[in-house]
Each structure stands twice: as structure tokens, then as C-alpha cells.
Design an enzyme around this catalytic site. Structure first.
Site, PDB file in Angstrom:
ATOM      1  CD  GLN A   1      -2.577  -0.967   2.649  1.00 37.60           C
ATOM      2  OE1 GLN A   1      -3.022   0.351   2.741  1.00 37.60           O
ATOM      3  NE2 GLN A   1      -2.760  -1.774   2.910  1.00 37.60           N
TER       4      GLN A   1
ATOM      5  CB  CYS B   1      36.412 -14.296 -24.229  1.00 41.77           C
ATOM      6  SG  CYS B   1      37.052 -13.021 -24.901  1.00 41.77           S
TER       7      CYS B   1
ATOM      8  CG  HIS C   1      31.745 -13.066 -24.003  1.00 41.94           C
ATOM      9  ND1 HIS C   1      32.015 -13.996 -23.185  1.00 41.94           N
ATOM     10  CD2 HIS C   1      32.461 -11.972 -24.917  1.00 41.94           C
ATOM     11  CE1 HIS C   1      32.657 -12.963 -22.755  1.00 41.94           C
ATOM     12  NE2 HIS C   1      32.870 -12.505 -23.366  1.00 41.94           N
TER      13      HIS C   1
ATOM     14  CD  GLU D   1      28.494 -16.214 -22.817  1.00 41.97           C
ATOM     15  OE1 GLU D   1      29.427 -16.862 -23.567  1.00 41.97           O
ATOM     16  OE2 GLU D   1      30.394 -15.554 -22.207  1.00 41.97           O
TER      17      GLU D   1
HETATM   18  N1  GLN Z   1      40.606  -9.950 -20.545  1.00 45.85           N
HETATM   19  C1  GLN Z   1      41.102 -10.472 -22.245  1.00 45.85           C
HETATM   20  C2  GLN Z   1      40.823  -9.454 -23.038  1.00 45.85           C
HETATM   21  O1  GLN Z   1      39.907  -8.402 -22.968  1.00 45.85           O
HETATM   22  C3  GLN Z   1      38.936 -11.417 -22.589  1.00 45.85           C
HETATM   23  C4  GLN Z   1      37.925 -10.991 -22.261  1.00 45.85           C
HETATM   24  C5  GLN Z   1      36.974 -11.840 -21.599  1.00 45.85           C
HETATM   25  O2  GLN Z   1      37.378 -12.600 -21.579  1.00 45.85           O
HETATM   26  N2  GLN Z   1      35.716 -11.076 -21.751  1.00 45.85           N
HETATM   27  O3  GLN Z   1      40.955  -9.574 -24.659  1.00 45.85           O
END
Ligand code: GLN
Length: 549
Positions: free
Chosen positions: A191, A381, A521, A523
Site C-alpha cells: 500500500q 574469450c 561469447h 552464451e
Molecule cells: N581480458 C581479455 C581481453 O580483453 C578477455 C576478455 C573476456 O574474456 N571477455 O581480451
């Protein structure tokens, strides 16, 4: 013109506004509407790119290279709609645009004020692409009453007035705390939170009430009465075993119907929820379990690797197994050589992205362990870069191999081999991008979607089922192609390259059941209803491994 749904929160933070917004987006799609989701964050950082993952969780990167809040990841995972730069904004970004305009003289000498200049800038942001979709869902970060959030609340109030009647609705999330001593759910905080909203001129149309206990009818009536909301528009949000139950759960509680009623859309198109029933079935009826180690740096805060955890779950769904993730702090084997005691028993090892030196020696040891013990490995990465350094040092005989990110001659590493180096210029589409010395920390990375060409007959081409892909990047450093020959000679194949052939995008060990490192990436693009091929393949390899051990 799009109809707007503004999503706000009250009482406490972390109620799951992002998830509720994403689930509502999915439900509207299930009824045949097109949607776009947006996030407005009150903090003063220009974007989350420079915020520590310990504090703010992962940075979600869009195809067009924006570094955004992790809620945009939820939006994409639930709706499949790729977010854009124009779907995320912070107070910092708004103020910096207003100040830039002021310096340029765009305001013709006017006194610059929060109303109208800041609020107008926010309204302009809300309106971008309003002709493209049926519904625009805009989530305001933080809770009502936060000082930084006020201009956003004022802007959405004005925006709803600028539009024709019935074009905008407000949905507010609150919490009903449970008092165990009296066995009651308390409605007072809700509320108060609605009063706070009303005091700034916003009357919610829908209340979503988080509760750990069923909300009795009489409490629902009370909330409706005191908060000036229809009873059917008081929607319960109970705790769920999996976030992917949210669309079905919200549908069962009548959220999408309440939204369509609030817009007077009648008759409401019937929803097709078959995708979500399938997702539900896969999550709740796994046929086995695999154990995956994530060897990372930000292991205390799971949100730091949100998309990876979700993508693994999707990979599990594709293979009908539950993926049990264990977080292993890479720093524990920076100093100890007893890697096996930490990694034995896992069916797969994943080394995620990261920045800075801490934990990197541990990640290199994890890659070595996976290579030597033939455990499935996915390096993302930094995880790819570490796998390459490991290969260079321990297989190709380049014992001083390292990365320019943390190995410097000034550190006494005189003869070090920079197998990972700081990239200064590259090609994006038809443009050359240059990075200059002294650039700001924000925005100096290779960011967003880039194409890659995969080698015919490679593991990764088999995994993807194609040789042309595009994936999202966020990094400053690259594996140096100059070492390709030496590494390929010892069995590490450069199986994915940038289209100009200059930047290694993927490496794999040819004599390993499943060892892949990717510079991007993957993911970020995985969805429960469309698991990413790399995660599907990785979990499949883990499943095969679980049968072997
Ligand atoms: N630090 C690494 C780079 O800048 C990997 C970056 C990451 O894993 N996103 O290339």
C-alpha cells in the site's frame, strides 16, 4: 504505434522485475503480438561496461555492440528478440547526452533543468522504434522513491500523458512479507509503495505481488481496494524452481489477461504456449545429471556469469540432463599444483571470460588438466586465450608464452612471447576501427557481433552445422596469428578465423574428444527454446564423459 507497458518496483529491490518483464514479453508473443523490451537504469555510470562484475553481475553485450545490464539477457532468452543499443539507457547516459548538447549550444542559451531537458531526453529514448512493434515493455531499474530514479518516473508519467488515452499502462511489482508469528501476509508495504507511486502521479494498472505463500482471496481484495486496482489485476508471483517456469506461472495467475484487459483488447487472442510447455518438460524431467566446473574469478557472485549458467542449462535441456554447476575459484591453483584434487570427477570444464591477471595461472592449469585428461573443455574469450598460452608453453615449447594483458617487459619478463597481444586496429564490416593510446576505459573493446569462417571438417563446423557464423565479442586482446604454424604443428587447430583471415576466433585440439576455445561469447545468444550449438555440444560431450567415468 506501440502500446507501452511500464514496469516499476517497490518495497525492496531484487523482486524479479526483469524476469516478470521478460515472461510477460514471452506471453504477449504467445498471443501473436510483437514485442521489444527496454531497460532504464537510474545509476550514473554511462553504461555497465566499466562496472565490476562483483557488484553488478555480468555485462550483457548486444549484436550492435552495446554493453548493457544483465536484464537484457533475460529479455533475449525469453523472447528471442535481439536487443539493440537503443534498448538500454542509464541516468549517466542521459545526463551526458544532455550536457553534450548544452556544450554544443543546442539549447540556444536556455537554463538546463531536469524537467524538461532530462525528462525530454528520456522520452526521446522511449519513443525510438515505436512504430515497429505491438508492445514496448519498459522496465525502470531500482525501486520507487530512489532519488536517482525520479526523472525516469516523471518522464514515464509525462510520456503516458503525451500519448492517446489507453496507449500506456503501469505495472508495479511489490513484496508481501509473511509474518510467521501471526501466520499472515502483510499488505501494508505494498500500500505504501503504491502511495509513493501515486504521489508522483502514477496510478498502477496492475500489481504483481511476490509472495512465498498463497495470497488469500481476502488479501487480494484488500490490496485491490486500498491500491485502487481491479482485483483481477492483483497478480501473484510465487517462488519458482526454475526461471523458465515464469511464463506458464504468470499465465496461470492471469498476468497476460490482465494486461490485455487493461488495454481493452478484446477478444484476446488465444495463447500458444507449446514452446514453454516443452521447456517445462525438459527442465523437470531430466534423464541424468552432468557435473561441470566453471573455473573463474568472480565465483562468489553467480550473476557475474549469468548467461553462461543459463546457456549450460539450455545445453542440458537439449540433451535431457540436469547440469550441475560447481564454481571453482581459479586462484586456488595459482599457488598450488594439486589441480586434480579440485577438478577430478567433473564431466566437463569451462573457463569463462575475465579481465586482469588474478586467477590466470589457475585457468592455464585447468586448460592443461582438461587437455591431458581428455575432459571436455570450453574456453570462452579469456578461457580461449589461456588454452592457447597453455598449448604454447606446454606443448609447443614456448615456455615464456603469455598475454600482453598481464605480462610486461617491465615486470622483468624480458623474452616473453606475446601469443595474446593488444589489438590496435581491426575491420568491422567495411570499416577499419582504431584504438588509440589513452582512449577511455569504456568502449575501447572489440564489441558486438563479428563474422567468423569455420574450417571445413573441423569439430566446431560439425558442432555448428555450418561454416559461417556471427557471434558477440567483448575483449581487447587477441591470439596472435603469428603463432599459428607452431601451434598447428603440435595439434591445436585454428578452426575459426575472422573473414579477413587475420584474427583467430576459434581453436581446438584435433586429438581431443571435445576441446574448443572461442574468442567470443556464445552464451549471450543461447535461449531455452534454441540452445546454442556450442553449449549443446559441450553438454553432450559431458554426458558422454559421465557414461565413461
Ligand atoms: N581480458 C581479455 C581481453 O580483453 C578477455 C576478455 C573476456 O574474456 N571477455 O581480451
Amino acid at each position: 504505434m506501440a502500446r507501452y507497458i511500464f514496469i516499476t518496483g517497490g518495497v525492496v529491490s531484487s523482486l524479479g522485475k526483469g524476469l516478470a518483464s521478460a515472461a510477460l514479453g514471452a506471453l504477449l508473443q504467445a498471443r501473436g503480438f510483437s514485442v521489444r523490451l527496454r531497460k532504464l537504469d537510474p545509476y550514473l555510470n554511462v553504461d555497465p561496461g566499466t562496472m565490476s562484475p562483483f557488484e553488478h553481475g555480468e555485462v550483457f553485450v548486444t549484436d550492435d555492440g552495446a554493453e548493457t545490464d544483465l536484464d537484457l539477457g533475460h529479455y533475449e532468452r525469453f523472447t528471442g528478440v535481439s536487443a539493440r543499443k537503443t534498448d538500454s539507457v542509464s541516468s549517466g547516459r542521459i545526463y551526458s547526452t544532455v550536457l553534450e548538447k548544452e556544450r554544443r549550444g543546442d539549447y540556444l542559451g536556455k537554463t538546463i533543468q531536469v524537467i524538461p531537458h532530462v525528462t525530454n531526453e528520456i522520452k526521446d529514448f522511449l519513443a525510438v522504434g515505436e512504430d515497429e512493434v505491438d508492445f514496448m515493455l519498459c522496465e525502470i531499474g531500482g525501486t520507487v522513491g530512489d532519488i536517482e530514479g525520479l526523472p525516469f518516473f516523471e518522464a514515464i508519467r509525462q510520456f503516458s500523458h503525451d500519448k492517446p488515452r489507453g496507449q500506456c499502462i503501469f505495472m508495479h511489482l511489490t513484496l508481501l512479507p509473511y509474518l510467521a508469528a501471526s501466520g499472515e501476509l502483510k499488505t501494508k508495504p505494498t500500500q505504501h509503495s503504491v502511495k509513493e507511486l501515486q504521489s508522483i502521479g502514477i496510478a498502477p494498472d496492475i500489481l504483481v505481488c511476490r509472495s512465498e505463500h498463497p495470497i488469500p482471496e481476502k488479501e487480494r481484495e484488500k490490496i485491490a481496494l486500498f491500491c485502487n486496482v481491479r482485483k483481477e489485476s492483483v497478480v501473484a508471483a510465487y517462488d519458482l524452481k526454475s526461471i523458465y517456469e515464469a511464463p506458464l506461472a504468470y499465465h496461470a495467475q492471469g498476468l497476460d489477461q490482465a494486461v490485455l484487459d487493461a488495454f481493452d483488447i478484446s477478444p484476446a487472442p488465444r495463447p500458444d504456449l507449446s514452446v514453454w510447455h516443452d521447456v517445462y518438460d525438459r527442465i523437470h524431467n531430466p534423464e541424468g545429471e552432468v557435473k561441470v566446473a566453471i573455473v573463474g574469478k568472480y565465483t562468489q557472485l553467480e550473476d557475474a556469469y549469468k548467461s553462461i549458467a543459463e546457456a549450460l542449462t539450455h545445453g542440458g535441456m537439449a540433451n535431457r540432463v540436469r547440469v550441475k554447476i560447481e564454481w571453482v575459484d581459479a586462484e586456488v591453483f595459482d599457488t598450488s599444483d594439486d589441480v586434480a584434487s579440485h577438478l577430478a570427477g567433473f564431466h566437463a570444464i569451462l573457463v569463462p571470460g575475465g579481465f586482469g591477471e588474478r586467477g590466470t595461472e589457475g585457468k592455464i592449469k585447468a586448460a592443461q588438466y582438461a587437455r591431458e585428461h581428455k575432459v571436455p573443455y570450453l574456453g570462452i574469450c579469456l578461457g580461449m586465450q589461456m588454452a592457447v598460452i597453455e598449448a604454447a608453453r606446454n606443448v609447443a615449447g614456448l615456455s615464456t608464452a603469455g598475454s600482453e594483458e598481464f605480462d610486461h617487459e617491465s615486470k622483468g619478463k624480458k623474452r616473453f612471447e606475446p601469443v595474446v597481444y593488444h589489438l590496435k586496429e581491426w575491420v568491422q564490416g567495411n570499416h577499419k576501427v582504431e584504438r588509440k593510446v589513452g582512449d577511455d576505459k569504456g568502449g575501447t573493446m572489440r564489441l558486438g557481433a563479428y563474422d567468423a569462417t569455420l574450417k571445413d571438417g573441423s569439430k566446431v563446423a560439425e558442432v555448428y552445422g555450418t561454416t559461417k557464423i556471427d557471434e558477440r565479442h567483448r575483449h581487447r586482446y587477441e591470439v596472435d596469428i603469428a603463432y599459428r604454424e607452431q601451434l598447428e604443428k603440435v595439434g591445436m587447430t585454428f578452426s575459426g578465423m575472422s573473414p579477413d583471415g587475420k584474427l583467430p576466433e576459434i581453436v581446438e585440439w584435433s586429438d581431443h574428444p571435445w576441446f574448443i576455445g572461442v574468442q567470443f561469447h556464445p552464451e549471450l545468444k543461447s535461449k531455452p527454446f534454441q540452445p546454442h550449438p556450442l553449449f549443446k555440444g559441450f553438454v553432450k560431450a559431458a554426458k558422454d564423459m559421465s557414461r565413461l567415468v
